[in-house]
Each structure stands twice: as structure tokens, then as C-alpha cells.
Design a protein around this motif. Structure first.
Motif, PDB file in Angstrom:
ATOM      1  N   ASN A  99       0.813  -1.154   0.064  1.00  0.00           N
ATOM      2  CA  ASN A  99       0.695   0.311   0.018  1.00  0.00           C
ATOM      3  C   ASN A  99       0.773   1.180   0.014  1.00  0.00           C
ATOM      4  O   ASN A  99       1.579   1.215   0.529  1.00  0.00           O
ATOM      5  CB  ASN A  99      -1.002   0.377   1.172  1.00  0.00           C
ATOM      6  CG  ASN A  99      -2.008   1.060   1.204  1.00  0.00           C
ATOM      7  OD1 ASN A  99      -2.969   1.508   0.058  1.00  0.00           O
ATOM      8  ND2 ASN A  99      -1.780   2.264   1.722  1.00  0.00           N
ATOM      9  N   VAL A 100       0.232   2.135  -1.204  1.00  0.00           N
ATOM     10  CA  VAL A 100       1.319   3.603  -0.474  1.00  0.00           C
ATOM     11  C   VAL A 100      -0.156   4.817  -1.307  1.00  0.00           C
ATOM     12  O   VAL A 100      -0.722   3.648  -2.384  1.00  0.00           O
ATOM     13  CB  VAL A 100       2.189   3.593  -1.882  1.00  0.00           C
ATOM     14  CG1 VAL A 100       1.596   2.918  -2.335  1.00  0.00           C
ATOM     15  CG2 VAL A 100       2.772   5.185  -1.961  1.00  0.00           C
ATOM     16  N   ASP A 101      -0.147   5.140  -0.361  1.00  0.00           N
ATOM     17  CA  ASP A 101      -1.434   5.906  -1.165  1.00  0.00           C
ATOM     18  C   ASP A 101      -1.285   7.867  -0.788  1.00  0.00           C
ATOM     19  O   ASP A 101      -2.436   8.484  -1.176  1.00  0.00           O
ATOM     20  CB  ASP A 101      -3.041   5.494   0.187  1.00  0.00           C
ATOM     21  CG  ASP A 101      -2.203   6.190   2.107  1.00  0.00           C
ATOM     22  OD1 ASP A 101      -1.779   6.963   1.784  1.00  0.00           O
ATOM     23  OD2 ASP A 101      -2.408   4.793   2.564  1.00  0.00           O
ATOM     24  N   ARG A 102      -0.476   8.092  -0.181  1.00  0.00           N
ATOM     25  CA  ARG A 102       0.523   9.531  -0.634  1.00  0.00           C
ATOM     26  C   ARG A 102       1.208   9.832  -0.610  1.00  0.00           C
ATOM     27  O   ARG A 102       1.805   9.174  -1.795  1.00  0.00           O
ATOM     28  CB  ARG A 102       0.056   9.944   0.829  1.00  0.00           C
ATOM     29  CG  ARG A 102      -1.776  10.372   0.905  1.00  0.00           C
ATOM     30  CD  ARG A 102      -1.900  11.091   1.998  1.00  0.00           C
ATOM     31  NE  ARG A 102      -0.746  10.300   3.315  1.00  0.00           N
ATOM     32  CZ  ARG A 102      -1.869   9.083   3.655  1.00  0.00           C
ATOM     33  NH1 ARG A 102      -2.558   8.954   4.137  1.00  0.00           N
ATOM     34  NH2 ARG A 102      -0.815   8.606   5.560  1.00  0.00           N
ATOM     35  N   VAL A 143      -3.085  -2.930   4.587  1.00  0.00           N
ATOM     36  CA  VAL A 143      -2.150  -2.679   5.651  1.00  0.00           C
ATOM     37  C   VAL A 143      -1.471  -1.483   4.771  1.00  0.00           C
ATOM     38  O   VAL A 143      -2.251  -1.130   4.195  1.00  0.00           O
ATOM     39  CB  VAL A 143      -0.929  -3.284   5.692  1.00  0.00           C
ATOM     40  CG1 VAL A 143      -0.219  -3.357   4.032  1.00  0.00           C
ATOM     41  CG2 VAL A 143       0.294  -1.992   6.544  1.00  0.00           C
ATOM     42  N   GLN A 144      -1.886  -0.414   5.944  1.00  0.00           N
ATOM     43  CA  GLN A 144      -1.661   0.868   5.542  1.00  0.00           C
ATOM     44  C   GLN A 144      -0.858   1.823   6.736  1.00  0.00           C
ATOM     45  O   GLN A 144      -0.817   1.836   7.606  1.00  0.00           O
ATOM     46  CB  GLN A 144      -3.095   1.756   6.443  1.00  0.00           C
ATOM     47  CG  GLN A 144      -3.293   3.407   5.963  1.00  0.00           C
ATOM     48  CD  GLN A 144      -4.802   3.248   5.740  1.00  0.00           C
ATOM     49  OE1 GLN A 144      -5.410   3.710   7.068  1.00  0.00           O
ATOM     50  NE2 GLN A 144      -5.014   3.554   4.722  1.00  0.00           N
ATOM     51  N   LEU A 189      -8.598  -1.837   3.320  1.00  0.00           N
ATOM     52  CA  LEU A 189      -8.674  -0.386   3.758  1.00  0.00           C
ATOM     53  C   LEU A 189      -7.881   0.274   2.926  1.00  0.00           C
ATOM     54  O   LEU A 189      -7.287   0.896   1.971  1.00  0.00           O
ATOM     55  CB  LEU A 189      -7.185   0.078   4.657  1.00  0.00           C
ATOM     56  CG  LEU A 189      -7.735  -0.998   6.305  1.00  0.00           C
ATOM     57  CD1 LEU A 189      -6.280  -0.615   6.845  1.00  0.00           C
ATOM     58  CD2 LEU A 189      -8.334  -0.059   7.126  1.00  0.00           C
ATOM     59  N   ASP A 190      -9.496   2.122   2.881  1.00  0.00           N
ATOM     60  CA  ASP A 190      -9.053   2.667   1.821  1.00  0.00           C
ATOM     61  C   ASP A 190      -9.272   4.422   2.598  1.00  0.00           C
ATOM     62  O   ASP A 190     -10.312   3.967   2.502  1.00  0.00           O
ATOM     63  CB  ASP A 190     -10.024   2.900   0.529  1.00  0.00           C
ATOM     64  CG  ASP A 190      -9.511   3.844  -0.071  1.00  0.00           C
ATOM     65  OD1 ASP A 190      -8.605   4.239  -0.537  1.00  0.00           O
ATOM     66  OD2 ASP A 190     -10.574   3.958  -1.335  1.00  0.00           O
ATOM     67  N   HIS A 191      -8.084   4.641   2.956  1.00  0.00           N
ATOM     68  CA  HIS A 191      -7.809   5.780   3.599  1.00  0.00           C
ATOM     69  C   HIS A 191      -8.949   5.676   5.251  1.00  0.00           C
ATOM     70  O   HIS A 191      -8.524   4.607   6.104  1.00  0.00           O
ATOM     71  CB  HIS A 191      -8.925   7.184   3.364  1.00  0.00           C
ATOM     72  CG  HIS A 191      -7.458   7.206   1.320  1.00  0.00           C
ATOM     73  ND1 HIS A 191      -6.677   7.831   2.254  1.00  0.00           N
ATOM     74  CD2 HIS A 191      -7.794   6.882   0.605  1.00  0.00           C
ATOM     75  CE1 HIS A 191      -5.889   8.122   0.667  1.00  0.00           C
ATOM     76  NE2 HIS A 191      -6.431   7.608  -0.332  1.00  0.00           N
ATOM     77  N   ALA A 192     -10.131   6.190   5.180  1.00  0.00           N
ATOM     78  CA  ALA A 192     -11.341   6.285   6.635  1.00  0.00           C
ATOM     79  C   ALA A 192     -12.024   5.043   6.224  1.00  0.00           C
ATOM     80  O   ALA A 192     -12.978   4.917   7.125  1.00  0.00           O
ATOM     81  CB  ALA A 192     -11.925   7.379   7.033  1.00  0.00           C
ATOM     82  N   ASP A 229      -6.867   8.334  -5.251  1.00  0.00           N
ATOM     83  CA  ASP A 229      -7.979   8.363  -4.799  1.00  0.00           C
ATOM     84  C   ASP A 229      -9.243   7.533  -5.655  1.00  0.00           C
ATOM     85  O   ASP A 229     -10.368   7.495  -5.492  1.00  0.00           O
ATOM     86  CB  ASP A 229      -8.940   9.235  -5.327  1.00  0.00           C
ATOM     87  CG  ASP A 229      -8.094  10.653  -3.926  1.00  0.00           C
ATOM     88  OD1 ASP A 229      -8.308  10.335  -3.486  1.00  0.00           O
ATOM     89  OD2 ASP A 229      -7.834  11.718  -4.416  1.00  0.00           O
ATOM     90  N   TRP A 230      -8.295   6.121  -6.376  1.00  0.00           N
ATOM     91  CA  TRP A 230      -8.704   5.422  -7.004  1.00  0.00           C
ATOM     92  C   TRP A 230      -8.616   4.063  -6.681  1.00  0.00           C
ATOM     93  O   TRP A 230      -7.223   3.976  -6.323  1.00  0.00           O
ATOM     94  CB  TRP A 230      -8.587   5.325  -8.822  1.00  0.00           C
ATOM     95  CG  TRP A 230      -9.557   6.818  -8.279  1.00  0.00           C
ATOM     96  CD1 TRP A 230      -9.486   7.856  -9.513  1.00  0.00           C
ATOM     97  CD2 TRP A 230     -10.778   6.315  -9.955  1.00  0.00           C
ATOM     98  NE1 TRP A 230     -10.208   8.680  -9.563  1.00  0.00           N
ATOM     99  CE2 TRP A 230     -10.821   8.411 -10.176  1.00  0.00           C
ATOM    100  CE3 TRP A 230     -11.669   5.426 -10.369  1.00  0.00           C
ATOM    101  CZ2 TRP A 230     -12.455   8.390 -10.780  1.00  0.00           C
ATOM    102  CZ3 TRP A 230     -13.164   6.184 -10.449  1.00  0.00           C
ATOM    103  CH2 TRP A 230     -13.411   7.550 -11.357  1.00  0.00           C
ATOM    104  N   LEU A 231      -9.423   3.080  -6.639  1.00  0.00           N
ATOM    105  CA  LEU A 231      -9.146   1.543  -6.881  1.00  0.00           C
ATOM    106  C   LEU A 231      -9.159   0.807  -8.065  1.00  0.00           C
ATOM    107  O   LEU A 231      -9.965   1.280  -8.309  1.00  0.00           O
ATOM    108  CB  LEU A 231     -10.355   1.233  -5.477  1.00  0.00           C
ATOM    109  CG  LEU A 231     -10.154   1.186  -4.286  1.00  0.00           C
ATOM    110  CD1 LEU A 231     -10.683   0.816  -2.810  1.00  0.00           C
ATOM    111  CD2 LEU A 231      -8.281   1.817  -3.104  1.00  0.00           C
TER     112      LEU A 231
END
Length: 266
Positions: A99-102, A143-144, A189-192, A229-231
Motif C-alpha cells: 500500500n502507498v496512498d499519498r 495494511v496502511q 482499507l481505503d483511507h477512512a 483516490d481510486w481503487l
């Protein structure tokens, strides 16, 4: 009232306009197709284009707007937004959770065979060994990174119930564990948000406990992050590929174009 789910069908763009499209069309994210190829997706909701191959094969990926993690042949690569190699780690793990979200400092991987977390500092990797047997009776599904010193993991017990675990990235110790009532694993998990399958479809639970349902939940559903912001939602059995955007008030689900045939490298 049942929440409205917006579904957009992708309209293929002709090859003749491809070069111009690369310049003028925004990049939606990066996806891994069933043949293992990794490709960018360009466009907006109803008009999506499959881009040129970034990697010929990958076992797992996760991308944000700032770059991504690519697992291939026991290596985990940290790459920039265009696929340039930033760092690499020999994990010897066939299917790590990524996971890498930012930005790239949010990059993290869970290595199940070693019971370890691999954290990115933006250029290289730091391994945190978990206490032996931390998840011996459970399976880690997502994981996040949380802040600079902790990770959040979603785990599924043997009886199918989901929980949220917090792990110290400094010591590898389990700091807390919270049961998630009504959520059955595997969950993502996607952010909140927490996503999971139910008999009604794909459920999306927000941090306030409210839920929305998408009529798309094959048993072999795979979820990978394609941008901040997309999965990317895919089913090997049904050959479905969709892009999901979650917001506090709406869901956007777009059908992705098929990957080019084997041997076509555009």
C-alpha cells in the motif's frame, strides 16, 4: 434510502488519437491486468484509455499519485509516478501486501512468510520484525501507514471475523486490536473506508459506521490501489476490471477497457 451508485462504461479511444490523448488526458492511475502487465489508465469516468506498458509483469502493485510499489519475482520496487526505479528490496516474498496512498513515505508492505513490515522512507526501505506469532491465528488482508510510527492492519480470524490491529513501526509490537462488528474478512482499507464482501454485494463502511453497497462482489475479487483516490477492482474468473472512486457523499464505478492482446506493447 439506498445510496446511488454511479456506473460509467469506458469508451475506447482509437489508436490514431493515442499520442494526443497522452498529452491532454489526465492520468487516473496504474493497474495490473490479469496477464500481469502493469499499465497506466488515462481519461475521465466514461472515456478511459489503456496506456503503454510500464512493467511486463508484476505479482502485486499499489500506486498513489506520487508513485508506487511493485512486487515482482521476490523483489519489491519503489518507483516514481512514471515507473522510474527509486529503490528496491529483496523480500523473497511471492505475494506481499502493498500500500502507498499519498507520498512515497506512506509506502508499506506486509511480508506474511516473515511476519514483518517493510516501510519506505521515500528512497529506501526499513524492515520491522513483528513479534513471533502475532497473527498466527489470523490472516492479514490490508495494511496502511498511520503517521510516522505506526501501521494499521486489517486481519481476518479463522471464523471469518475482521479486526483492526495497530503495530508499532519502531518496535514491531502489537499496540492495540479492535474487533470490527458486522465486517467479515477479507477486508480492504481505503483511507477512512473499509471495503468487504457480503451477501448483498461489496460493502463500503465509512468511519462513522454508515454503509453503502455496490452490486459487484465476485468471490475472487481482488482490490489494488491504482492512485491516491481510486481503487482497481478485478475478478480473474469473470474478467471484470473496474475503477472505484470513494468520496464521503458518492461512489463512482467505471468499467475499464480490456488490456491489449498479448504481444501488443502499446
Amino acid at each position: 434510502m439506498k445510496p446511488h451508485i454511479f456506473v460509467f462504461l469506458a469508451v475506447p479511444i482509437c489508436l490514431a488519437g493515442w499520442l494526443q490523448a497522452q498529452v491532454s488526458t489526465p492520468k487516473l492511475g496504474v493497474v495490473r491486468y490479469a496477464d500481469g502487465t502493469v499499465r497506466p489508465i488515462y481519461g475521465i469516468e466514461a472515456n478511459l484509455i489503456v496506456g503503454k506498458q510500464m512493467f511486463p509483469t508484476a505479482d502485486a502493485i499499489s500506486f498513489s499519485d506520487f508513485g508506487g510499489l511493485v512486487a515482482v519475482n521476490g523483489r519489491i520496487q519503489l518507483v516514481g509516478p512514471r515507473g522510474a526505479l527509486v529503490g528496491q528490496y529483496n523480500s523473497y516474498e511471492h505475494k506481499p501486501l502493498l500500500n502507498v496512498d499519498r507520498d512515497l513515505t506512506t509506502g508499506i508492505a506486509y511480508l506474511p512468510s516473515r511476519e514483518a513490515l517493510l516501510r519506505c522512507d521515500g528512497k529506501s526501505f526499513v524492515l520491522t520484525q513483528l513479534s513471533r506469532g502475532t497473527f498466527s491465528d489470523s490472516t492479514v488482508n490490508s495494511v496502511q501507514v498511520v503517521g510516522t510510527h505506526a501501521a494499521r492492519l486489517l486481519i481476518t480470524s479463522r471464523d471469518g471475523n475482521a479486526s483492526e490491529a495497530s503495530i508499532s513501526l519502531d518496535t514491531g509490537q502489537l499496540m492495540s486490536i479492535k474487533f470490527l462488528p458486522g465486517i467479515e474478512g477479507p477486508a480492504f482499507l481505503d483511507h477512512a473506508f473499509v471495503l468487504f464482501r457480503s451477501k448483498h454485494g461489496l460493502e463500503v463502511e465509512a468511519s462513522d459506521g454508515s454503509r453503502r453497497t455496490i452490486d459487484l462482489a465476485p468471490k475472487d475479487l481482488i482490490i489494488e490501489r491504482m492512485s491516491s483516490d481510486w481503487l482497481h477492482l478485478t475478478s480473474p474468473a469473470t474478467h471484470q476490471h473496474c475503477a472505484l472512486h470513494l468520496a464521503s457523499t458518492a461512489l463512482e464505478l467505471s468499467e475499464l477497457p480490456a488490456a491489449p492482446p498479448p504481444g501488443v506493447h502499446r
